[in-house]
Design a protein around this motif. Structure first.
Motif, PDB file in Angstrom:
ATOM      1  N   SER A 235       9.481   2.843   2.497  1.00  0.00           N
ATOM      2  CA  SER A 235       8.914   1.802   3.349  1.00  0.00           C
ATOM      3  C   SER A 235       9.767   0.545   3.336  1.00  0.00           C
ATOM      4  CB  SER A 235       7.489   1.479   2.903  1.00  0.00           C
ATOM      5  OG  SER A 235       6.662   2.596   3.063  1.00  0.00           O
TER       6      SER A 235
ATOM      7  N   PHE B 160       6.702  -2.632   7.039  1.00  0.00           N
ATOM      8  CA  PHE B 160       6.372  -2.050   5.740  1.00  0.00           C
ATOM      9  C   PHE B 160       4.952  -1.495   5.755  1.00  0.00           C
ATOM     10  CE2 PHE B 160       4.584  -2.412   1.467  1.00  0.00           C
ATOM     11  CZ  PHE B 160       5.509  -1.700   0.730  1.00  0.00           C
TER      12      PHE B 160
ATOM     13  N   ARG C  48       4.646   1.731   7.799  1.00  0.00           N
ATOM     14  CA  ARG C  48       5.240   2.885   7.106  1.00  0.00           C
ATOM     15  C   ARG C  48       4.359   3.344   5.942  1.00  0.00           C
ATOM     16  NH1 ARG C  48      10.071   3.258   9.483  1.00  0.00           N
ATOM     17  NH2 ARG C  48      11.042   1.387  10.226  1.00  0.00           N
ATOM     18  N   ARG C  49       3.766   2.401   5.228  1.00  0.00           N
ATOM     19  CA  ARG C  49       2.877   2.778   4.123  1.00  0.00           C
ATOM     20  C   ARG C  49       1.637   3.503   4.640  1.00  0.00           C
ATOM     21  NH1 ARG C  49       3.644   4.127  -0.416  1.00  0.00           N
ATOM     22  NH2 ARG C  49       1.775   3.241  -1.265  1.00  0.00           N
ATOM     23  N   ARG C  50       1.097   3.045   5.773  1.00  0.00           N
ATOM     24  CA  ARG C  50      -0.075   3.708   6.358  1.00  0.00           C
ATOM     25  C   ARG C  50       0.273   5.112   6.840  1.00  0.00           C
ATOM     26  NH1 ARG C  50      -3.831   0.428  10.154  1.00  0.00           N
ATOM     27  NH2 ARG C  50      -5.484   1.272   8.851  1.00  0.00           N
TER      28      ARG C  50
ATOM     29  N   HIS D 296       4.481   7.029   3.812  1.00  0.00           N
ATOM     30  CA  HIS D 296       5.798   6.959   3.178  1.00  0.00           C
ATOM     31  C   HIS D 296       5.686   6.324   1.803  1.00  0.00           C
ATOM     32  CE1 HIS D 296       8.166   8.044   6.771  1.00  0.00           C
ATOM     33  NE2 HIS D 296       7.191   7.449   7.430  1.00  0.00           N
ATOM     34  N   SER D 297       6.671   6.592   0.949  1.00  0.00           N
ATOM     35  CA  SER D 297       6.698   5.975  -0.374  1.00  0.00           C
ATOM     36  C   SER D 297       7.052   4.495  -0.237  1.00  0.00           C
ATOM     37  CB  SER D 297       7.739   6.677  -1.259  1.00  0.00           C
ATOM     38  OG  SER D 297       9.041   6.411  -0.777  1.00  0.00           O
ATOM     39  N   VAL D 298       6.872   3.745  -1.313  1.00  0.00           N
ATOM     40  CA  VAL D 298       7.195   2.315  -1.293  1.00  0.00           C
ATOM     41  C   VAL D 298       8.683   2.122  -1.037  1.00  0.00           C
ATOM     42  CG1 VAL D 298       7.250   0.200  -2.675  1.00  0.00           C
ATOM     43  CG2 VAL D 298       5.266   1.701  -2.788  1.00  0.00           C
TER      44      VAL D 298
END
Length: 103
Positions: free
Chosen positions: A87, A74, A77-79, A82-84
């Protein structure tokens, strides 16, 4: 990353490709779970086996490993922007997919 490009089949890997839509469209949480039934059953089966054979503490450690893998996926992916939602779906699909790499 533009929101309309997030949560597409290009960003979310699931175990069975046959449950994915035919084109690049948003994939729902149910589709991620449906595509990941085999890995979910394997994780649950191993956890139950370990709990009964060894102890619940070992099963909790296995669950902690799953959660740690999910959190790392998660965060990565956030870094990457990507959106929450993307992610969460991608991290769950990624953990389940990568855990079954040996099969």
């Amino acid at each position: 990353m533009r929101p309309e490009n997030c949560a597409t089949r290009n960003h979310i890997e699931v175990w069975h490709g046959r449950v994915l839509p035919s084109g690049p469209e948003q994939v729902g949480f149910g589709t991620v779970l449906l595509g990941s039934l085999l890995p979910i059953l394997v994780w649950a089966g191993v956890a139950c086996f370990v709990c009964f054979v060894y102890s619940p503490v070992v099963a909790m450690a296995l669950g902690g490993l799953f959660v740690l893998s999910f959190v790392v996926g998660f965060g990565l992916r956030r870094r990457a922007g990507h959106s929450v939602r993307c992610s969460v779906h991608g991290a769950l699909g990624g953990v389940l997919d990568k855990s079954m790499a040996g099969f």
